[in-house]
Design a protein around this motif. Structure first.
Motif, PDB file in Angstrom:
ATOM      1  N   PRO A  29     -14.264   9.651  -9.467  1.00 21.37           N
ATOM      2  CA  PRO A  29     -13.215   9.570  -8.448  1.00 21.37           C
ATOM      3  C   PRO A  29     -12.954  10.874  -7.712  1.00 21.37           C
ATOM      4  N   GLY A  30     -12.961  11.998  -8.403  1.00 23.66           N
ATOM      5  CA  GLY A  30     -12.711  13.255  -7.718  1.00 23.66           C
ATOM      6  C   GLY A  30     -11.326  13.307  -7.084  1.00 23.66           C
ATOM      7  N   GLU A  31     -11.153  14.222  -6.144  1.00 22.02           N
ATOM      8  CA  GLU A  31      -9.878  14.402  -5.444  1.00 22.02           C
ATOM      9  C   GLU A  31     -10.103  14.270  -3.942  1.00 22.02           C
ATOM     10  N   LEU A  32      -9.103  13.729  -3.270  1.00 17.22           N
ATOM     11  CA  LEU A  32      -9.153  13.635  -1.812  1.00 17.22           C
ATOM     12  C   LEU A  32      -8.078  14.547  -1.255  1.00 17.22           C
ATOM     13  N   ASP A  33      -8.488  15.605  -0.588  1.00 12.63           N
ATOM     14  CA  ASP A  33      -7.539  16.562  -0.026  1.00 12.63           C
ATOM     15  C   ASP A  33      -7.164  16.167   1.397  1.00 12.63           C
ATOM     16  N   GLY A  34      -6.294  16.922   1.997  1.00 10.83           N
ATOM     17  CA  GLY A  34      -5.920  16.687   3.378  1.00 10.83           C
ATOM     18  C   GLY A  34      -4.849  15.617   3.532  1.00 10.83           C
ATOM     19  N   PRO A  35      -4.512  15.256   4.761  1.00 15.32           N
ATOM     20  CA  PRO A  35      -3.427  14.300   5.014  1.00 15.32           C
ATOM     21  C   PRO A  35      -3.680  12.923   4.404  1.00 15.32           C
ATOM     22  N   LEU A  36      -4.940  12.495   4.331  1.00 15.54           N
ATOM     23  CA  LEU A  36      -5.220  11.183   3.752  1.00 15.54           C
ATOM     24  C   LEU A  36      -5.078  11.186   2.239  1.00 15.54           C
ATOM     25  N   GLY A  37      -5.273  12.352   1.616  1.00 13.24           N
ATOM     26  CA  GLY A  37      -5.125  12.438   0.170  1.00 13.24           C
ATOM     27  C   GLY A  37      -3.713  12.119  -0.275  1.00 13.24           C
ATOM     28  N   ALA A  38      -2.718  12.633   0.452  1.00 15.43           N
ATOM     29  CA  ALA A  38      -1.323  12.371   0.083  1.00 15.43           C
ATOM     30  C   ALA A  38      -0.970  10.906   0.250  1.00 15.43           C
ATOM     31  N   LEU A  39      -1.573  10.254   1.237  1.00 15.34           N
ATOM     32  CA  LEU A  39      -1.261   8.849   1.496  1.00 15.34           C
ATOM     33  C   LEU A  39      -2.020   7.921   0.541  1.00 15.34           C
ATOM     34  N   VAL A  40      -3.316   8.184   0.371  1.00 14.05           N
ATOM     35  CA  VAL A  40      -4.140   7.327  -0.473  1.00 14.05           C
ATOM     36  C   VAL A  40      -3.724   7.427  -1.927  1.00 14.05           C
ATOM     37  N   GLY A  41      -3.247   8.569  -2.333  1.00 13.91           N
ATOM     38  CA  GLY A  41      -2.926   8.790  -3.738  1.00 13.91           C
ATOM     39  C   GLY A  41      -1.919   7.834  -4.329  1.00 13.91           C
ATOM     40  N   ARG A  42      -1.137   7.182  -3.501  1.00 17.89           N
ATOM     41  CA  ARG A  42      -0.103   6.261  -4.011  1.00 17.89           C
ATOM     42  C   ARG A  42      -0.655   4.882  -4.309  1.00 17.89           C
ATOM     43  N   TRP A  43      -1.907   4.621  -3.925  1.00 19.86           N
ATOM     44  CA  TRP A  43      -2.451   3.279  -4.067  1.00 19.86           C
ATOM     45  C   TRP A  43      -3.771   3.321  -4.819  1.00 19.86           C
ATOM     46  N   SER A  44      -4.148   2.195  -5.385  1.00 23.64           N
ATOM     47  CA  SER A  44      -5.436   2.108  -6.056  1.00 23.64           C
ATOM     48  C   SER A  44      -6.553   2.087  -5.020  1.00 23.64           C
ATOM     49  N   ALA A  45      -7.746   2.479  -5.461  1.00 19.29           N
ATOM     50  CA  ALA A  45      -8.893   2.439  -4.552  1.00 19.29           C
ATOM     51  C   ALA A  45      -9.152   1.020  -4.065  1.00 19.29           C
ATOM     52  N   ALA A  46      -8.916   0.015  -4.936  1.00 19.21           N
ATOM     53  CA  ALA A  46      -9.127  -1.382  -4.552  1.00 19.21           C
ATOM     54  C   ALA A  46      -8.205  -1.781  -3.406  1.00 19.21           C
ATOM     55  N   ALA A  47      -6.931  -1.394  -3.502  1.00 19.07           N
ATOM     56  CA  ALA A  47      -5.977  -1.729  -2.437  1.00 19.07           C
ATOM     57  C   ALA A  47      -6.344  -1.020  -1.140  1.00 19.07           C
ATOM     58  N   VAL A  48      -6.807   0.234  -1.244  1.00 20.16           N
ATOM     59  CA  VAL A  48      -7.176   0.997  -0.043  1.00 20.16           C
ATOM     60  C   VAL A  48      -8.388   0.363   0.636  1.00 20.16           C
ATOM     61  N   ARG A  49      -9.405  -0.014  -0.153  1.00 18.71           N
ATOM     62  CA  ARG A  49     -10.593  -0.636   0.435  1.00 18.71           C
ATOM     63  C   ARG A  49     -10.237  -1.909   1.206  1.00 18.71           C
ATOM     64  N   ALA A  50      -9.480  -2.789   0.552  1.00 16.63           N
ATOM     65  CA  ALA A  50      -9.131  -4.060   1.193  1.00 16.63           C
ATOM     66  C   ALA A  50      -8.299  -3.828   2.443  1.00 16.63           C
ATOM     67  N   ALA A  51      -7.318  -2.928   2.356  1.00 14.96           N
ATOM     68  CA  ALA A  51      -6.457  -2.651   3.512  1.00 14.96           C
ATOM     69  C   ALA A  51      -7.243  -2.047   4.666  1.00 14.96           C
ATOM     70  N   LEU A  52      -8.166  -1.136   4.350  1.00 11.93           N
ATOM     71  CA  LEU A  52      -8.992  -0.535   5.394  1.00 11.93           C
ATOM     72  C   LEU A  52      -9.792  -1.589   6.139  1.00 11.93           C
ATOM     73  N   SER A  53     -10.364  -2.525   5.395  1.00 14.38           N
ATOM     74  CA  SER A  53     -11.189  -3.549   6.036  1.00 14.38           C
ATOM     75  C   SER A  53     -10.351  -4.423   6.958  1.00 14.38           C
ATOM     76  N   ARG A  54      -9.185  -4.889   6.483  1.00 12.09           N
ATOM     77  CA  ARG A  54      -8.325  -5.733   7.334  1.00 12.09           C
ATOM     78  C   ARG A  54      -7.844  -4.966   8.556  1.00 12.09           C
ATOM     79  N   TRP A  55      -7.421  -3.735   8.340  1.00 11.31           N
ATOM     80  CA  TRP A  55      -6.868  -2.919   9.412  1.00 11.31           C
ATOM     81  C   TRP A  55      -7.905  -2.616  10.486  1.00 11.31           C
ATOM     82  N   LEU A  56      -9.115  -2.215  10.068  1.00  7.24           N
ATOM     83  CA  LEU A  56     -10.126  -1.838  11.052  1.00  7.24           C
ATOM     84  C   LEU A  56     -10.566  -3.048  11.869  1.00  7.24           C
ATOM     85  N   ILE A  57     -10.762  -4.191  11.220  1.00 10.76           N
ATOM     86  CA  ILE A  57     -11.178  -5.385  11.951  1.00 10.76           C
ATOM     87  C   ILE A  57     -10.090  -5.811  12.931  1.00 10.76           C
TER      88      ILE A  57
END
Length: 542
Positions: A29-57
């Motif tokens: 998993p490692g660490e995600l720095d920067g502005p997205l790190g603070a936002l992504v950190g509150r959610w699971s990777a599974a939730a982020v993946r699904a949300a990204l797909s719906r949002w981008l489409i």
């Protein structure tokens, strides 16, 4: 995510997010720095993946991102499966890896601009609750649409064999021969299950045929005409076109931005109906996408939202998850009662009548108390009294009344009538005669075939070979004159073959003419025919 970040998101931040999600699949998993790190950190990777797909489409068109580029970007990080290597993406597009990397870099910049305006929110969709087998069914549905469906399915089966919640009942033979790859893949299934529970966007068809050999077919590149062509092939009952047209239309109408919301919803409904009628598991993901996009464009009170949700219940029923189907159908009926959808009342009543019938059918297959089923039948009777001229409603009532009566008066071990009170026997006979009478009216083709199948069940139950022959003849006559359904043919054929083990006279019935169905491929359809008492419970035979 979901809140506009205090610090502007740059292309490099988006590239880091893609790498972070790729590493998640590898167990690093490692660490995600920067502005997205603070936002992504509150959610699971599974939730982020699904949300990204719906949002981008949903928002891709605002930055001029094509549907193809959107899925290229999503595939590069992995949504419901492993990240697709750049070399594979390049080979599929017949370009160099350098070209793919340049495209991904360009998309990173556009995604960054989108995120600065309205970033995705992983909390906008709660994960779907349900049983472990139900979650696996949804993941299998997704796997059938993957680049390597056999590999995906093997990983799921290996996961089931190793997981205690599935018990000792999973006995699926591997499809591929690479045991080591299958073993490694199976450890990523847990993460895939978490992602599919958050309802990621539905990808375009990849694994179906792209070659059409039917005569007299002129394909169109217009998305609206393509959907109309698919619908017309259903009305004309041309199954040889369906697999190709679903794949072709999926590529022309991959989302609402490509052709408008109404055209996209028409496609989802048509594809779901075709796949459902073939009992193809891919229909489950189409039903989930149809429900989500109906809510997005028409709101949660629209009738089609409930129709799509009931469609998911139907798939669970087909694949033997009777309790899940029972609960989902009851939930749909309850929601339609408490929050009546907008639309023509008779159409709403016809749907509610069908859902109540499915509550009864799922309950009969599940077993247990019949009180809820009798209550559902009483509600169907009230609906039938309100609209006496609606033949679909009248047929639905006659069918479920007969099924409930025959299930209560039949011994499942040998499919033979139980010794019941004379009053009960007369009531079941009246239900049988009522079903035959209503079937002679103007009901749909599949209703006539289903009634003939139930007539065969009645003949088997009463050990009346003449009745069996009559309804087999009726089934074949309707099928030859008006077309047929491969799943209904398979059911009646399995019913006769299975019951021949307890009543050898059925061996005299000749095999029925097969119907080709491109969607009825191994791994995509139930292992056993779905229906009332298709198979004698020989293990309980006395």
């Amino acid at each position: 995510m979901g809140e506009t970040p205090a610090t502007a998101i740059r292309k490099a931040d988006v590239r880091a997010l893609r790498q972070y999600l790729r590493d998640q699949w590898r167990g690093d998993p490692g660490e995600l720095d920067g502005p997205l790190g603070a936002l992504v950190g509150r959610w699971s990777a599974a939730a982020v993946r699904a949300a990204l797909s719906r949002w981008l489409i949903r928002h891709r068109a605002a930055e001029g991102i094509s549907a193809g580029d959107a899925w290229l970007w999503l595939d590069s990080m992995g949504i419901t499966g492993d990240p697709v290597p750049v070399a594979t993406l390049a080979a599929e597009a017949d370009v160099s890896t350098k070209t793919i990397n340049r495209r991904l870099d360009r998309i990173d910049g556009r995604v960054a601009r989108l995120m600065n305006g309205a970033p995705p929110d992983p909390g906008d969709t709660a994960p779907t609750a349900g049983s472990a087998p139900g979650a696996v069914l949804a993941l299998r549905s997704q796997a059938l649409m993957a680049r390597e469906p056999e590999r995906e399915l093997d990983a799921i089966y290996a996961h089931q064999r190793r997981s205690p919640e599935f018990g000792r009942g999973v006995r699926r033979a591997p499809v591929t021969s690479d045991k080591d790859k299958r073993y490694r893949d199976s450890f990523r299934v847990t993460e895939r299950l978490k992602t599919i529970a958050h309802r990621p966007a539905l990808p375009p068809e990849r694994s179906r045929t792209t070659v059409c050999t039917a005569d007299g077919v002129t394909l169109t590149d217009d998305p609206h005409q393509a959907v109309a062509q698919l619908e017309q092939s259903v009305d004309a009952h041309r199954p040889e076109l369906w697999e190709f047209l679903v794949a072709h239309t999926s590529r022309l109408v991959p989302d609402a931005a490509s052709a408008g919301a109404e055209t996209r919803l028409r496609f989802l409904r048509a594809a779901y109906n075709l796949l459902r009628d073939a009992e193809n598991l891919t229909a489950l993901r189409y039903a989930q996408a149809w429900e989500a996009e109906e809510i997005e464009h028409h709101g949660p009170r629209h009738l089609n939202v409930l129709v799509a949700r009931a469609g998911q219940a139907h798939l669970h029923q087909m694949f033997g998850h009777y309790q899940t189907a029972f609960d989902l159908y009851r939930g749909v009926v309850e929601r339609a009662t408490l929050y009546p959808p907008s639309g023509e009342r008779e159409k709403i009543l016809q749907n509610v009548n069908d859902w109540l019938g499915q509550v009864i059918f799922s309950g009969v297959l599940r077993g247990g108390s019949r009180d809820v089923l009798r209550a559902a039948l009483a509600r169907m009777e009230a609906i039938a009294d309100e609209v006496p001229g609606n033949m679909e409603i009248q047929f639905g009532l006659a069918r479920r009344r007969f099924e409930l009566g025959v299930a209560e008066s039949t011994e499942n071990a040998r499919i033979v009538a139980k010794p019941v009170a004379r009053r009960t026997a007369r009531a079941v006979m009246r239900d049988y005669e009522g079903l035959l009478a209503i079937t002679d009216g103007a009901v749909m083709l599949n209703r006539k075939l289903a009634a003939a199948d139930l007539g065969v069940l009645w003949g088997i139950r009463d050990r009346d070979i003449g009745t069996v022959r009559y309804f087999v003849s009726q089934f074949e006559s309707v099928q030859s004159e008006q077309g047929g359904y491969a799943n209904l043919l398979y059911r009646i054929d399995q019913r006769i073959k299975a019951s021949a083990k307890v009543w050898p006279a059925l061996e005299e019935i000749p095999p029925m003419r097969r119907i080709a169905s491109p969607f009825r491929s191994p791994g995509a359809i139930p292992r056993r025919a779905t229906g009332l008492m298709v198979y004698p419970r020989l293990g309980h035979r006395r």
